[in-house]
Scaffold this motif. Structure first.
Motif, PDB file in Angstrom:
ATOM      1  N   ILE A   1       0.851  -1.196   0.000  1.00 18.20           N
ATOM      2  CA  ILE A   1       0.000   0.000   0.000  1.00 18.20           C
ATOM      3  C   ILE A   1       0.888   1.249   0.000  1.00 18.20           C
ATOM      4  CG2 ILE A   1      -1.897  -1.151   1.222  1.00 18.20           C
ATOM      5  CD1 ILE A   1      -0.994   0.593   3.693  1.00 18.20           C
ATOM      6  N   SER A   2       0.292   2.351  -0.377  1.00 17.45           N
ATOM      7  CA  SER A   2       1.028   3.617  -0.427  1.00 17.45           C
ATOM      8  C   SER A   2       1.326   4.118   0.982  1.00 17.45           C
ATOM      9  CB  SER A   2       0.207   4.663  -1.186  1.00 17.45           C
ATOM     10  OG  SER A   2       0.775   5.935  -1.035  1.00 17.45           O
ATOM     11  N   GLU A   3       2.531   4.628   1.173  1.00 17.41           N
ATOM     12  CA  GLU A   3       2.884   5.222   2.469  1.00 17.41           C
ATOM     13  C   GLU A   3       2.085   6.484   2.739  1.00 17.41           C
ATOM     14  OE1 GLU A   3       7.049   5.828   2.800  1.00 17.41           O
ATOM     15  OE2 GLU A   3       7.564   3.699   2.619  1.00 17.41           O
ATOM     16  N   LYS A   4       1.462   7.028   1.664  1.00 19.29           N
ATOM     17  CA  LYS A   4       0.642   8.240   1.817  1.00 19.29           C
ATOM     18  C   LYS A   4      -0.808   7.921   2.167  1.00 19.29           C
ATOM     19  CE  LYS A   4       3.484  10.891  -1.434  1.00 19.29           C
ATOM     20  NZ  LYS A   4       3.514  11.614  -2.738  1.00 19.29           N
ATOM     21  N   ALA A   5      -1.150   6.625   2.289  1.00 21.32           N
ATOM     22  CA  ALA A   5      -2.519   6.246   2.650  1.00 21.32           C
ATOM     23  C   ALA A   5      -2.869   6.848   4.003  1.00 21.32           C
ATOM     24  CB  ALA A   5      -2.639   4.723   2.694  1.00 21.32           C
ATOM     25  N   PRO A   6      -4.079   7.423   4.141  1.00 24.99           N
ATOM     26  CA  PRO A   6      -4.449   8.076   5.405  1.00 24.99           C
ATOM     27  C   PRO A   6      -4.577   7.072   6.547  1.00 24.99           C
ATOM     28  CG  PRO A   6      -6.339   7.941   3.940  1.00 24.99           C
ATOM     29  CD  PRO A   6      -5.157   7.499   3.139  1.00 24.99           C
ATOM     30  N   VAL A   7      -4.347   7.549   7.763  1.00 24.26           N
ATOM     31  CA  VAL A   7      -4.470   6.717   8.967  1.00 24.26           C
ATOM     32  C   VAL A   7      -5.939   6.579   9.326  1.00 24.26           C
ATOM     33  CG1 VAL A   7      -3.966   6.581  11.430  1.00 24.26           C
ATOM     34  CG2 VAL A   7      -2.190   7.337   9.832  1.00 24.26           C
ATOM     35  N   ILE A   8      -6.405   5.324   9.559  1.00 28.41           N
ATOM     36  CA  ILE A   8      -7.789   5.122   9.969  1.00 28.41           C
ATOM     37  C   ILE A   8      -7.901   4.874  11.474  1.00 28.41           C
ATOM     38  CG2 ILE A   8      -7.790   2.633   9.433  1.00 28.41           C
ATOM     39  CD1 ILE A   8     -10.772   3.036   8.622  1.00 28.41           C
ATOM     40  N   LEU A   9      -6.882   4.212  12.061  1.00 29.30           N
ATOM     41  CA  LEU A   9      -6.932   3.900  13.493  1.00 29.30           C
ATOM     42  C   LEU A   9      -5.562   4.144  14.101  1.00 29.30           C
ATOM     43  CD1 LEU A   9      -8.616   2.585  15.874  1.00 29.30           C
ATOM     44  CD2 LEU A   9      -7.563   0.416  15.202  1.00 29.30           C
ATOM     45  N   GLU A  10      -5.565   4.836  15.247  1.00 32.53           N
ATOM     46  CA  GLU A  10      -4.302   5.102  15.930  1.00 32.53           C
ATOM     47  C   GLU A  10      -4.486   4.986  17.431  1.00 32.53           C
ATOM     48  OE1 GLU A  10      -0.648   8.375  15.984  1.00 32.53           O
ATOM     49  OE2 GLU A  10      -2.560   8.886  15.028  1.00 32.53           O
ATOM     50  N   GLY A  11      -3.544   4.328  18.070  1.00 28.37           N
ATOM     51  CA  GLY A  11      -3.531   4.260  19.526  1.00 28.37           C
ATOM     52  C   GLY A  11      -2.216   4.809  20.046  1.00 28.37           C
ATOM     53  N   ARG A  12      -2.285   5.631  21.081  1.00 24.63           N
ATOM     54  CA  ARG A  12      -1.068   6.214  21.660  1.00 24.63           C
ATOM     55  C   ARG A  12      -1.063   5.981  23.164  1.00 24.63           C
ATOM     56  NH1 ARG A  12      -2.387  10.218  17.855  1.00 24.63           N
ATOM     57  NH2 ARG A  12      -3.493  11.439  19.425  1.00 24.63           N
ATOM     58  N   ASN A  13      -0.021   5.289  23.629  1.00 25.05           N
ATOM     59  CA  ASN A  13       0.175   5.045  25.071  1.00 25.05           C
ATOM     60  C   ASN A  13      -1.058   4.428  25.739  1.00 25.05           C
ATOM     61  OD1 ASN A  13       1.681   8.134  24.652  1.00 25.05           O
ATOM     62  ND2 ASN A  13       2.890   6.313  25.149  1.00 25.05           N
ATOM     63  N   VAL A  14      -1.626   3.437  25.077  1.00 26.78           N
ATOM     64  CA  VAL A  14      -2.822   2.776  25.605  1.00 26.78           C
ATOM     65  C   VAL A  14      -2.421   1.816  26.730  1.00 26.78           C
ATOM     66  CG1 VAL A  14      -4.770   1.252  25.064  1.00 26.78           C
ATOM     67  CG2 VAL A  14      -3.998   2.956  23.388  1.00 26.78           C
ATOM     68  N   ARG A  15      -3.156   1.917  27.836  1.00 24.48           N
ATOM     69  CA  ARG A  15      -2.858   1.095  29.008  1.00 24.48           C
ATOM     70  C   ARG A  15      -4.141   0.449  29.516  1.00 24.48           C
ATOM     71  NH1 ARG A  15      -2.449   1.300  34.681  1.00 24.48           N
ATOM     72  NH2 ARG A  15      -0.437   0.573  35.540  1.00 24.48           N
TER      73      ARG A  15
ATOM     74  N   ILE B   1     -11.008  -0.691  19.841  1.00 26.95           N
ATOM     75  CA  ILE B   1     -12.345  -0.463  19.278  1.00 26.95           C
ATOM     76  C   ILE B   1     -13.389  -0.256  20.380  1.00 26.95           C
ATOM     77  CG2 ILE B   1     -11.808  -1.734  17.170  1.00 26.95           C
ATOM     78  CD1 ILE B   1     -13.556  -4.014  18.210  1.00 26.95           C
ATOM     79  N   ARG B   2     -12.900   0.006  21.593  1.00 25.17           N
ATOM     80  CA  ARG B   2     -13.728   0.408  22.726  1.00 25.17           C
ATOM     81  C   ARG B   2     -14.719  -0.658  23.187  1.00 25.17           C
ATOM     82  NH1 ARG B   2     -14.392   4.863  24.803  1.00 25.17           N
ATOM     83  NH2 ARG B   2     -14.636   3.348  26.476  1.00 25.17           N
ATOM     84  N   LEU B   3     -14.333  -1.932  23.055  1.00 27.79           N
ATOM     85  CA  LEU B   3     -15.089  -2.981  23.721  1.00 27.79           C
ATOM     86  C   LEU B   3     -14.586  -3.147  25.152  1.00 27.79           C
ATOM     87  CD1 LEU B   3     -15.470  -5.759  20.985  1.00 27.79           C
ATOM     88  CD2 LEU B   3     -17.158  -4.091  21.741  1.00 27.79           C
ATOM     89  N   LEU B   4     -13.415  -2.598  25.425  1.00 26.94           N
ATOM     90  CA  LEU B   4     -12.867  -2.485  26.783  1.00 26.94           C
ATOM     91  C   LEU B   4     -12.502  -1.034  27.022  1.00 26.94           C
ATOM     92  CD1 LEU B   4     -10.365  -5.497  27.017  1.00 26.94           C
ATOM     93  CD2 LEU B   4     -12.529  -5.286  28.225  1.00 26.94           C
ATOM     94  N   ASN B   5     -12.603  -0.594  28.246  1.00 25.37           N
ATOM     95  CA  ASN B   5     -12.222   0.779  28.583  1.00 25.37           C
ATOM     96  C   ASN B   5     -10.734   0.840  28.909  1.00 25.37           C
ATOM     97  OD1 ASN B   5     -14.789   1.962  28.343  1.00 25.37           O
ATOM     98  ND2 ASN B   5     -15.364   1.211  30.379  1.00 25.37           N
ATOM     99  N   PRO B   6      -9.955   1.598  28.146  1.00 23.23           N
ATOM    100  CA  PRO B   6      -8.530   1.752  28.481  1.00 23.23           C
ATOM    101  C   PRO B   6      -8.370   2.590  29.737  1.00 23.23           C
ATOM    102  CG  PRO B   6      -9.121   3.187  26.644  1.00 23.23           C
ATOM    103  CD  PRO B   6     -10.343   2.372  26.951  1.00 23.23           C
ATOM    104  N   GLY B   7      -7.381   2.223  30.557  1.00 24.91           N
ATOM    105  CA  GLY B   7      -7.141   3.014  31.768  1.00 24.91           C
ATOM    106  C   GLY B   7      -6.605   4.390  31.424  1.00 24.91           C
ATOM    107  N   SER B   8      -5.796   4.439  30.372  1.00 28.22           N
ATOM    108  CA  SER B   8      -5.244   5.718  29.920  1.00 28.22           C
ATOM    109  C   SER B   8      -4.805   5.576  28.476  1.00 28.22           C
ATOM    110  CB  SER B   8      -4.069   6.147  30.802  1.00 28.22           C
ATOM    111  OG  SER B   8      -3.021   5.184  30.736  1.00 28.22           O
ATOM    112  N   GLY B   9      -4.488   6.712  27.850  1.00 28.76           N
ATOM    113  CA  GLY B   9      -4.039   6.704  26.464  1.00 28.76           C
ATOM    114  C   GLY B   9      -5.042   7.361  25.536  1.00 28.76           C
ATOM    115  N   GLU B  10      -4.631   7.535  24.291  1.00 24.54           N
ATOM    116  CA  GLU B  10      -5.482   8.168  23.284  1.00 24.54           C
ATOM    117  C   GLU B  10      -5.756   7.196  22.144  1.00 24.54           C
ATOM    118  OE1 GLU B  10      -3.848  11.901  21.946  1.00 24.54           O
ATOM    119  OE2 GLU B  10      -3.018  12.323  23.929  1.00 24.54           O
ATOM    120  N   ILE B  11      -7.021   7.175  21.688  1.00 19.32           N
ATOM    121  CA  ILE B  11      -7.417   6.328  20.560  1.00 19.32           C
ATOM    122  C   ILE B  11      -8.203   7.181  19.582  1.00 19.32           C
ATOM    123  CG2 ILE B  11      -8.696   4.268  19.836  1.00 19.32           C
ATOM    124  CD1 ILE B  11      -8.425   3.287  22.782  1.00 19.32           C
TER     125      ILE B  11
END
Length: 556
Positions: A288-302, A354-364
């Motif tokens: 796939i192209s490296e320029k393809a847009p991001v659909i899902l991102e998780g940052r520091n999920v705990r 995908i929010r079937l569980l609640n993360p304690g912290s982090g960004e989605i």
């Protein structure tokens, strides 16, 4: 046996019969089972014969729905009330026909002298009893001893099957264990009374590759120690080749070919056998192209869970950190594989994203929208766009609903399809895409094999036309030829619709064929990440190297 006639069945007696001087511990002849259905009878097993000797392993292989599990359940006496066994059928155990035993005598035999490891542990374990209580019960039903002694033996069995922190697991419930850990509990229960015959129905389906090797080696070790006979039902031909002595190949309820393992793999005589042997996952996905847009991102999920141990009056609480500050990025049209041993946090991480569980912290974020703090109401408009296919199809499909109702429910809830006819059109299209016929809408989940149920679960997800699908071990219950079909299907859907997949798996052969990138998890952390070809051919960590070695040489 000619290779031109697919309907040819194999002879009743083994090719190596002359090499055995003792009598078989199980000698099954002309086993035939029909099921009563709404419009008549369906023939599931037709005149199947096989012999099993002490201390050996025979493998029964074939595609989903070929009759492998029905044959095993006939031996155990675990067929449903709708099943009708032919009066010609005989299953001799130590010379006595078990089909003529009284129900009480059959019950004493079952779980004691003949034991079985089932394919789907979540539907076999009682959700309201602790793990320790269930293993102890399997011991106490057949042996006289104190409950304390039974619990001590249960703990020893959990250690044998490599469950981490076995003392804590004794007091936990099935839902608190990963899929692989539940399967190991089932194995511990089956081995608890040191049976003469162990029937292993897909015993390593839910296990990661390293534990698969450990469990199969454990079964082989116990087999040698107790001179136990094993019937191995599986679709994994790598396992068959390395762990079985004799192979029976089944298709549409009949044995098409049987031979010693070495001879069958070296020279398959039936075209169906040749097709199975040629069905290993192959190919790679288009880049796939490296320029393809991001659909899902998780940052520091705990994600952390609180574990309880100790007695009722003096409970001890501890924290289990399942996902430890993880980050990942998934682009449109990309497949990211997440691999690792059972209990490494793969499924927990995926469900948090995908929010079937609640993360304690982090960004989605999903398609640029921050969703880490969304509740059920706020997530509802996004549910049709993000779907999931669960690891265990039996527990994820409502047993009281027909196939048509199961798939249509998602369409109705998400207001897809203005009329009943429009919804039916979507249902038929989804079933066809998943390799299932359209005439099954009135049937229920228990009427299908494990692989067929998994395809129904995939059809349910596809029907909503999502943009992103979390695939949690979607091919673990499927035989090799259907695995290849599903891989091709997922690739095709991805190319046509720009779908993005988060693919959780322990099967590195499938990961290699389906994924663009792979992330390797261990104890809640990502220890290695990169393009699939690079990670699998040149692993940077000893842990990844061990996974790769176990995947492609299961006896390692």
């Amino acid at each position: 046996m000619t290779t031109s006639d697919i309907s040819v069945t194999a002879p009743d007696e083994r090719c190596d019969l002359a090499q055995h001087t003792d009598a078989p511990i199980i000698d099954a002849r002309n086993v035939a089972v029909d099921f009563k259905v709404e419009h008549g009878m369906v023939s599931a097993v037709k005149d199947v014969s096989f012999q099993l000797y002490r201390g050996e392993t025979i493998a029964i292989v074939g595609e989903s729905g070929s009759g492998k599990s029905v044959t095993a359940r006939t031996i155990m006496g675990l067929l449903s009330k709708r099943a009708v066994t032919s009066p010609r059928s005989t299953i001799a155990y130590k010379g006595e026909d078990v089909l003529k035993f009284s129900e009480n005598r059959r019950r004493k035999l079952r779980g004691d002298r003949i034991s079985m490891i089932f394919q789907e542990p979540m539907s076999s374990l009682n959700p309201v009893y602790t793990i320790g209580a269930q293993i102890a019960e399997a011991i106490l039903v057949h042996r006289r001893m104190s409950r304390k002694a039974a619990m001590a033996e249960a703990l020893d069995l959990l250690r044998h099957v490599q469950i981490p922190e076995p003392e804590a697991r004794l007091n936990q419930y099935p839902h608190q264990l990963s899929g692989g850990q539940r399967q190991r509990v089932m194995i511990a229960m089956a081995l608890s009374n040191k049976p003469d015959v162990l029937i292993a129905d897909e015993p390593t389906t839910a296990l990661d590759v390293t534990v698969q090797a450990q469990i199969l080696n454990l079964i082989r070790s116990l087999q040698r120690e107790m001179n136990m006979a094993v019937i191995l039902i599986t679709h994994d031909l790598t396992v068959v080749r390395q762990f079985s002595d004799y192979v029976y190949v089944m298709s549409t309820g009949q044995v098409r070919e049987h031979n010693t393992t070495e001879a069958l793999f070296a020279n398959p005589r039936h075209p169906y056998t040749a097709k199975l042997l040629a069905s290993e996952p192959r190919g790679t996905v288009k880049p796939i192209s490296e320029k393809a847009p991001v659909i899902l991102e998780g940052r520091n999920v705990r994600v952390a869970f609180t574990l309880k141990s100790g007695g009722f009056f003096k409970p001890v609480f501890s924290e289990l950190l399942a996902v430890n500050d993880l980050s990942l990025t998934l682009r449109r049209g990309e497949t990211l594989g997440i691999v690792g041993e059972s209990g490494s946090g793969k499924t927990t991480f995926g469900q948090a994203l995908i929010r079937l569980l609640n993360p304690g912290s982090g960004e989605i974020t999903f398609d640029g929208e921050a969703i880490q703090s969304y509740g059920r109401t706020e997530m509802r408009p996004l549910r049709a766009r993000m779907q999931i296919v669960f690891q265990d199809p039996f527990s994820s499909l409502n047993p009281r609903m027909s196939v048509g109702q199961i798939i249509e429910e998602g369409l109705i809830v998400n207001k897809l399809g203005a009329t009943r006819d429009e919804r039916l059109g979507r249902i038929y299209d989804a079933l066809a895409s998943a390799g299932m016929p359209g005439n099954i809408l009135g049937r229920f989940p228990h009427e299908f094999s494990g692989g067929q149920r998994q395809r129904i679960a995939i059809a349910r997800a596809i029907a909503l036309e999502p943009e992103f699908i979390l695939l949690d071990e979607p091919t673990s219950a499927l035989d090799l030829s259907v695995q290849a079909q599903i891989i091709d299907l997922l690739r095709k859907l991805q190319e046509e619709r720009g779908l993005s997949y988060l693919f959780i798996s322990h099967d590195l052969k499938v990961v290699r064929a389906l994924c663009h990138r792979v992330a390797v998890m261990q104890r809640g952390k990502i220890v290695e990440e990169g393009p699939v070809a690079e990670v699998l051919s040149n692993p940077k960590t000893e842990y990844t190297e061990r996974l790769v070695r176990a995947a492609f040489n299961v006896a390692a």
